[in-house]
Design a protein around this motif. Sequence first.
Motif, PDB file in Angstrom:
ATOM      1  N   ASP A 160     -50.077 -75.895 -77.221  1.00  0.00           N
ATOM      2  CA  ASP A 160     -49.684 -76.144 -75.728  1.00  0.00           C
ATOM      3  C   ASP A 160     -48.458 -75.318 -75.143  1.00  0.00           C
ATOM      4  O   ASP A 160     -47.376 -75.104 -76.051  1.00  0.00           O
ATOM      5  N   ASP A 197     -44.231 -71.186 -78.772  1.00  0.00           N
ATOM      6  CA  ASP A 197     -43.443 -71.165 -77.584  1.00  0.00           C
ATOM      7  C   ASP A 197     -41.957 -72.017 -77.725  1.00  0.00           C
ATOM      8  O   ASP A 197     -41.179 -71.774 -76.922  1.00  0.00           O
ATOM      9  N   ASP A 215     -42.146 -74.504 -83.414  1.00  0.00           N
ATOM     10  CA  ASP A 215     -42.894 -73.258 -84.008  1.00  0.00           C
ATOM     11  C   ASP A 215     -42.018 -72.403 -85.098  1.00  0.00           C
ATOM     12  O   ASP A 215     -42.537 -71.937 -86.052  1.00  0.00           O
ATOM     13  N   THR A 229     -48.398 -72.154 -75.069  1.00  0.00           N
ATOM     14  CA  THR A 229     -48.655 -70.913 -75.900  1.00  0.00           C
ATOM     15  C   THR A 229     -50.122 -70.492 -75.540  1.00  0.00           C
ATOM     16  O   THR A 229     -50.245 -69.358 -74.928  1.00  0.00           O
TER      17      THR A 229
HETATM   18 MG   LIG Z   1     -45.914 -75.313 -77.586  1.00  0.00          MG
END
Ligand SMILES: [Mg+2]
Length: 365
Positions: A52, A135, A140, A54
Amino acid sequence: MNRGYRAGKFERSQVIRAFQNLCPDEAELNLIDVDLARLWQEGKRLILIDVDNTLLPWKGEDFPAEVLAWVQEGKDLGFRFCLISNTRNLDRLKRLAHRLDVASVQGKFKPSRSMFRAALHQFKVDKDQTVMVGDQLFTDVLGANRSGIDSIWVRPMTTKEFIGTKFNRAAEKVVRRSLYRALDETEDDFDLLPKTGLFQRKVTRQFAKFCVIGGTSFVIDYCIAQSLMFAVPWGGESLSIVAGQWMRDHLPSWMQWGESARDAFFPVAKTLGAAVAIINSFLLNRRWTFKIKGAEDRLAQFRRFLVISLVGMVLNVVISSNLNYALPFDEKNSARVAIIVAALIVAVWNFLGQRLYAFRPRTVE
Ligand SMILES: [Mg+2]
């Protein structure tokens, strides 16, 4: 909009201790700016990638065409991809993985190491051969760092996101400001200058490039004006004579169109030359000197660039006229020195204007 994001490589040792685990290896404004060929050269073989914001907008079902092309480029190089997402909607995750024809793993939510471990195990690759792209710093990048995997942080595709993510973003903004102090933005394949000696400092590198581009613009301006004046034919005659004659016949005489037809056409030839030279300077300085990619903000930057250039032109005339008048040398030498000094001052004006105003990095949210 840029929303204050910047691209470059991070020097982790320069980040304060508390934030080092949140520091990615590099940042890109767009996923498609991630240089797959370079990653392959660096020995990366597996790309773990967030979903999501990214690969596609939050909750989206359709991958943008350029993302599909980027993934395909990666596959062509030999990369394998694995989706690592915190989504609760596993059906959608399976669907998306199927559509990209890549793998996905399940496990505890990032920044837990669980999904990273699962992926390494599944693909039987070493963590040195793996890179995480996502992102968010707190999921991440932190997850990758905890797992000993390099990470690339990309700007979120949209501002629409899960409410919990919005809280992360507020914290991210604080961290980001600190991280950016350790960001080296000079890393660029498009850079032809050596990074040693005189050109070590970013600003001298920029000024050198700016001067080279100024030279090309001068040549372009000169060649276009000269060609239009003397080389381009029109119905057996020279274009400048035909067009100049037309201007003298059809445009109001109070505009004083020179002694001859050719003289009358001169301002037109010069204007066209200067216009192409200005566009040349804008595009090359934007991309090469100030390293701005994509079309974002281009129009606003061009408007600011024009303001700086026009003021520069006025400054040039005012300074050179006054110097010419004030200098104590003979006529010819006074003019020569006045022109050179004015050109140098205006070059510095234009450079600073472009650096601090026209192409200034956006830092406001
Ligand atoms: Mg994301």
